[in-house]
Design a protein around this motif. Structure first.
Motif, PDB file in Angstrom:
ATOM      1  N   GLU A 844       1.957 -13.988  -4.810  1.00 46.03           N
ATOM      2  CA  GLU A 844       0.835 -13.061  -4.910  1.00 46.03           C
ATOM      3  C   GLU A 844       1.311 -11.614  -4.975  1.00 46.03           C
ATOM      4  N   VAL A 845       2.311 -11.263  -4.165  1.00 46.88           N
ATOM      5  CA  VAL A 845       2.856  -9.895  -4.229  1.00 46.88           C
ATOM      6  C   VAL A 845       3.482  -9.649  -5.598  1.00 46.88           C
ATOM      7  N   VAL A 855       1.629   0.886  -7.669  1.00 39.44           N
ATOM      8  CA  VAL A 855       1.729   0.668  -6.221  1.00 39.44           C
ATOM      9  C   VAL A 855       3.002  -0.139  -5.990  1.00 39.44           C
ATOM     10  N   ASN A 856       4.034   0.542  -5.534  1.00 37.18           N
ATOM     11  CA  ASN A 856       5.376  -0.027  -5.504  1.00 37.18           C
ATOM     12  C   ASN A 856       5.644  -0.803  -4.217  1.00 37.18           C
ATOM     13  N   TYR A 879       2.222  -2.372   2.257  1.00 35.92           N
ATOM     14  CA  TYR A 879       1.995  -2.432   0.799  1.00 35.92           C
ATOM     15  C   TYR A 879       0.555  -2.818   0.495  1.00 35.92           C
ATOM     16  N   LEU A 880       0.013  -3.732   1.294  1.00 36.22           N
ATOM     17  CA  LEU A 880      -1.377  -4.150   1.079  1.00 36.22           C
ATOM     18  C   LEU A 880      -2.342  -3.009   1.406  1.00 36.22           C
ATOM     19  N   LEU A 884      -4.961  -1.706  -1.134  1.00 37.46           N
ATOM     20  CA  LEU A 884      -6.380  -1.649  -0.813  1.00 37.46           C
ATOM     21  C   LEU A 884      -6.953  -0.283  -1.186  1.00 37.46           C
ATOM     22  N   GLU A 885      -6.206   0.784  -0.877  1.00 36.48           N
ATOM     23  CA  GLU A 885      -6.657   2.126  -1.252  1.00 36.48           C
ATOM     24  C   GLU A 885      -6.846   2.232  -2.766  1.00 36.48           C
ATOM     25  N   TYR A 886      -5.916   1.613  -3.511  1.00 40.62           N
ATOM     26  CA  TYR A 886      -6.009   1.658  -4.977  1.00 40.62           C
ATOM     27  C   TYR A 886      -7.293   0.956  -5.454  1.00 40.62           C
TER      28      TYR A 886
END
Length: 1024
Positions: A844-845, A855-856, A879-880, A884-886
């Motif tokens: 999934e990542v 989003v790196n 990272y999540l 989420l912000e994105y």
């Protein structure tokens, strides 16, 4: 011969005999003998008395002085002319010739050829309007014995010494005293014979009287003291030597045929024949007659042995023998909806590419005239149960289909079956005429009359088990079997009184059973088929023919593929439009059914209102699916019989080597045209009633595509099964999987897990056109209606972002937490679950990095069962958070654009906005394509998380360049690196499936597969 004609003949006999001194003893004896052959003893005296009455000299002066010539009296002259004119209208040409021969025979009885007598005969001939040369030939034949006076073209003599003829024919018959003289009367196609010697020779088993003239009919034979008999065919063959007939040799050598079950159908078949013969094939039921015909004609290949035509192997050198053979099966080969003329016209068009319309029409009309069908040319053929023409006319028209191209060799199966005796004789006379023109004809015949039986040149008789038991002259067959059965009077084949021969007697001898001591028949035969066959091999000599090395005469000039396609199309088109009931039903049932369906499902949600609102109609999705079912059903129904009803015609046309693809494409063009019209009418009516706006073309092309698929599917089952009942039983079997796996009745994720997957449509459903069309129409109706089309892309971004932040990221966090607990030693999951979680997190990542590279995350390679740690879990969660912000930002942007667009439209004209939403947007379709009521919004499947909500907003992510498989209701489809609109891609996929079905149809793969399976089953059963 009628009573009136016989009376007139006795009057003529009497009037001739009375001239020049009255009737002589030989003349009166001749008359008595003649009457005995026609009548019973009582009637003989009656008619003989009539002869004496008219032969009495009624002159007052008694007999004339010796040497004084007395002319025929005026009274007698008037009487003779009146009699001739009276019977002239009642006699056909053959009967006129026979009467004239008998008059000459009467005069010849005492060789009293006076001027008065000959003048009377000439008067008769003039009234009968017979050709002068034939009258002269008859006179010379009856009177003359000197070969010098018999040297004309229509005479044949058989004798020991060659007379040195210039024009007449001669058959060398060693040891024959005198001569056998045979006359052909060409205009009447009659043969007469007489014998001038003193030996006992036999005509059809009866001793010939040297003072008599005999009719020499079809099937007759003359047995001489030495040498082989003289057969009717030998005589005809000699007279045919001056005609320009291509030579043919047909040889069958050691042929045997075994069925797929291993049983022997025919065995040890030996045949040798030349052109100009009519060969009959007889046998009891199940003896192998039709099997033999199929092998001889090339329909079936022999298990062993050869069939040679002019040295070419029928089954190996098919190209060299193209057009040489014609086959007329027992069944009808006629297109019932076409007229007599049209049946023959289109058949001729398929045979002769070099003839123009005028030539084809002339050829068809001439053929119909020769068969006595010209007056019926504009009548529809009709079916055997709904007759427009008689059975005999149907048979003649079937023969005409082959006759028009004049194949050199013709095979006919049961031409007299089901016909009256008169029609049977007419049909056989036609075949006889063809053989006399140089054709080689094989006929399977069952229970022929004596006259028909004797028409054949040779008869091939089979016994049970496919054993040959006789091959030779028909009239000799009964003598042959009577001798082998040691019966009394075995030298007589036909009835001495009437001249008839009963073929049933042959089979009575062959099939006779043993009688027990009580006089009852047992089930055991006196002589087995094997024993009859042994006698056949011992006594029957297979004729020898000198193999002709000429190329067999062809009778075909096949049109080009395009012309064949045009002819087939026109033939099928005119046959369909001539059936008014067929046209009306096919044109009316589609709009009628569309109206009934749409009217019934035109649901109004508010019970207090009469205003119909498209948006509130919950029946639109079922309507779309029912439209697909209707299209499938119509497509199958109109095509299910098409090839089946043409099967017999196609079997015959196989000998013409016509293009199968041109035939199939013509069928497809007609069926596609009908389906296109049906779907236009259905969609126009139903969509109008239900208020489905601006999508007439899309609905039509979608439903037409699936109907076209059903057309080809119907043609496949029509070509693969030999029972119309089986074909119609199969239609539900074909329809139900389309309904179950169409995606409307049952959602794919709720079906049996053995063949479904939650992330893509089940593989088996990929072969169901109903699923492609249902998905395409549902997505297109939702995505491209006037209400949604301007905001769909924005809503897709909004939905994707909403799913990620509401369902996806929280679900992924839970799995990370579960995995982190295992690392910390809580061991709340198994090792297998732990490793599965690691793989899922990695997958999934990895996928999110591909989707959102901005989003790196640089620790992807650390996500392994060995490398996973609490620290790594924290970094993944970080990272999540960024992800989420994105997605929150994406959701806000998309939602803002959408709200601005909607607000602007509402503010501009709220009423128009509401009207567009009510007229174009359907809430039920929205609920289905977005799976609003599905409890599972996200689903874990092995090492992946699968989005279950909003499938219509979920863009497919292909696994490879050519990956086209997606989840159900995908908004677009991927193939070869490009994305395509779902409806148009799905329609193309239906046409791909249709093309695959056409390949199955063209190569007849289903039928071959069924046959192979049947053979395999039989082999396994035999092995057991």
């Amino acid at each position: 011969m009628s009573e009136e004609i016989l009376k007139a003949l006795m009057q003529l006999f009497g009037l001739i005999a009375k001239q020049d001194g009255g009737a002589e003893s030989n003349e009166t004896e001749y008359v008595r003998t003649f009457l005995r052959q026609q009548l019973n003893s009582e009637a003989v005296e009656e008619y003989y008395g009539l002869f004496l009455k008219h032969s009495a000299d009624d002159s007052k002066g008694g007999k004339e002085e010796e040497g004084k010539v007395r002319l025929t009296s005026m009274k007698d002259s008037v009487r003779i002319l009146g009699i001739c004119k009276k019977i002239n209208k009642q006699l056909n040409r053959e009967q006129k010739v026979v009467v004239l021969v008998r008059l000459y025979e009467l005069v010849n009885a005492d060789h009293k050829f006076t001027e008065q007598r000959m003048a009377i005969i000439n008067t008769v001939a003039d009234v009968f309007k017979l050709p002068r040369n034939e009258i002269s030939n008859i006179e010379n034949f009856v009177i003359q014995n000197d070969p010098a006076n018999l040297d004309f073209a229509d005479l044949l003599m058989a004798g020991d010494e060659e007379p040195g003829f210039q024009n007449a024919r001669f058959i060398h018959t060693p040891g024959l005293h005198g001569a056998i003289i045979i006359l052909r009367v060409k205009s009447a196609d009659l043969y007469f014979m007489r014998y001038t010697g003193d030996q006992d020779i036999f005509l059809n088993g009866l001793v010939i009287n040297t003072r008599r003239i005999y009719l020499f009919p079809n099937g007759s034979f003359i047995r001489v003291p030495k040498g082989k008999p003289i057969y009717f065919t030998d005589v005809v063959g000699h007279f045919m030597t001056d005609t320009n007939v291509p030579r043919i040799t047909y040889e069958v050598k050691d042929v045997e045929f075994r069925f797929k079950t291993g049983d022997i159908g025919i065995r040890d078949i030996q045949i040798a024949e030349e052109q100009g013969k009519l060969i009959g094939i007889m046998g009891a039921s199940g003896a192998g007659k039709t099997t033999l015909l199929n092998v001889l004609s090339g329909i079936e290949a022999p298990t062993k042995g050869q069939v040679l035509i002019n040295g070419y192997d029928l089954h190996r050198d098919a190209e060299e023998l193209e057009g040489v053979i014609g086959v007329i099966p027992q069944d009808d080969l006629l297109i019932e909806e076409l007229t007599v003329f049209e049946n023959l016209y289109y058949n001729a068009k398929l045979c002769f590419k070099d003839k123009d319309e005028e030539e084809i029409t002339h050829l068809v009309n001439e053929t119909l005239k020769s068969l006595g069908l010209y007056d019926r040319r504009h009548l529809k053929v009709g079916s055997p149960l709904n007759k427009m023409i008689s059975g005999g006319q149907r048979k003649r028209l079937n023969i005409a289909l082959e006759l028009i191209r004049e194949p050199a060799i013709l095979f006919v199966d049961e031409p007299t079956s089901g016909l009256s005796s008169r029609d049977s004789e007419n049909v056989m006379n036609l075949l006889r005429e063809l053989s006399l023109k140089g054709k080689l004809i094989f006929v399977v015949i069952h229970q022929p009359s004596s006259d028909i039986f004797k028409m054949f040149d040779k008869m091939y008789i089979l016994d049970t088990g496919g054993y040959p038991v006789y091959y030779g002259n028909p009239s000799e067959s009964l003598i042959y079997f009577k001798r082998l059965d040691a019966q009394i009077n075995s030298d007589v084949g036909e009835c001495p009184t009437c001249g008839n021969l009963n073929p049933e007697l042959i089979f009575n001898i062959i099939d006779s059973n043993v009688i027990d001591e009580y006089g009852n028949y047992t089930d055991q035969r006196k002589i087995s088929p094997e024993e009859w066959h042994e006698q056949f091999k011992k006594n029957i000599q297979i004729p020898e023919v000198e193999t002709v090395n000429d190329t067999p005469p062809r009778s075909l000039n096949i049109p080009s593929w395009l012309n064949q396609f045009r002819i087939y199309t026109l033939r099928d088109f005119f046959s369909k439009i001539s059936n008014t009931q067929y046209i009306l039903l096919n044109l009316l049932e589609a709009p009628l059914l569309g109206f009934i369906l749409s009217y019934l499902v035109r649901y109004i949600a508010d019970p207090t209102s009469s205003d119909y609102i498209f948006r509130e109609n919950e029946n639109i999705p079922p309507y779309i699916f029912m439209g697909i079912v209707v299209a499938l059903f119509f497509g199958l129904i109109i095509s299910a019989e098409e090839i089946f009803k043409d099967a017999k015609i196609l079997k015959r046309e196989a000998f013409l080597n016509l293009s199968r693809s041109s035939y199939l494409m013509s069928k497809i063009l007609i069926l596609f045209s009908i389906s296109a019209i049906q779907m236009v009418l259905f969609v126009f009516v139903a969509n109008s009633v239900l208020g489905i706006k601006d999508m007439y073309f899309e609905f039509w092309i979608a439903l037409f595509s699936i109907s076209a698929f059903a057309n080809i599917l119907g043609l496949i089952i029509s070509a693969s099964f030999n029972s119309i009942i089986t074909i119609y039983i199969l239609i539900p079997l074909l329809m139900i999987p389309q309904m179950v796996l169409g995606g409307a009745m049952f959602t794919f994720d709720k079906l049996n897990k053995d063949f479904t997957s939650p992330d893509v449509v089940p593989a088996i459903a990929e072969f169901m056109p109903s699923r492609w069309i249902y998905e395409g129409l549902m997505v297109h109706q939702y995505k491209h209606n006037n209400f949604k089309k301007n905001i769909f892309e924005v809503e897709m971004r909004e939905s994707a972002a909403d799913f990620k932040q509401v369902y996806y990221i929280p679900e992924l966090r839970d799995i990370i937490a579960e995995t982190e607990g295992y690392v910390e030693g809580e061991e709340n999951i198994s090792r297998e679950q732990y490793e599965s979680n690691i793989r899922l997190i990695y997958n999934e990542v990895s996928n999110e990095l591909k989707r959102i590279p901005s989003v790196n995350f640089d620790k992807l390679d650390k996500i392994t069962p060995e490398g996973f740690s609490v620290q790594l879990a924290t970094e993944i969660n970080d990272y999540l958070d960024r992800l989420l912000e994105y997605y929150q930002d994406e959701f806000y942007k998309a939602n803002t654009i959408k709200e601005q667009f909607l607000s602007a439209n509402i503010e501009a004209n709220r009423e128009k906005f509401e009207r567009i939403r009510d007229d174009y947007f359907n809430e039920s379709i929205n609920d289905i394509v977005r799976k609003v009521f599905d409890k599972n919004k996200i689903l874990r499947e092995d090492d992946h998380l699968i989005q279950m909500v909003d499938p219509v907003y979920q863009k497919p992510e292909p696994l490879h360049f050519f990956d086209f498989r997606t989840h159900f209701f995908a908004p677009s489809k991927h193939f070869a690196g490009h994305y395509f609109e779902t409806l148009w891609f799905n329609i193309v996929m239906v046409w791909v499936l249709t093309i695959l079905l056409y390949i199955v149809l063209y190569f007849d793969l289903l039928k071959k597969g069924l046959n192979f399976a049947g053979n395999l089953k039989w082999i396994k059963k035999k092995d057991k």
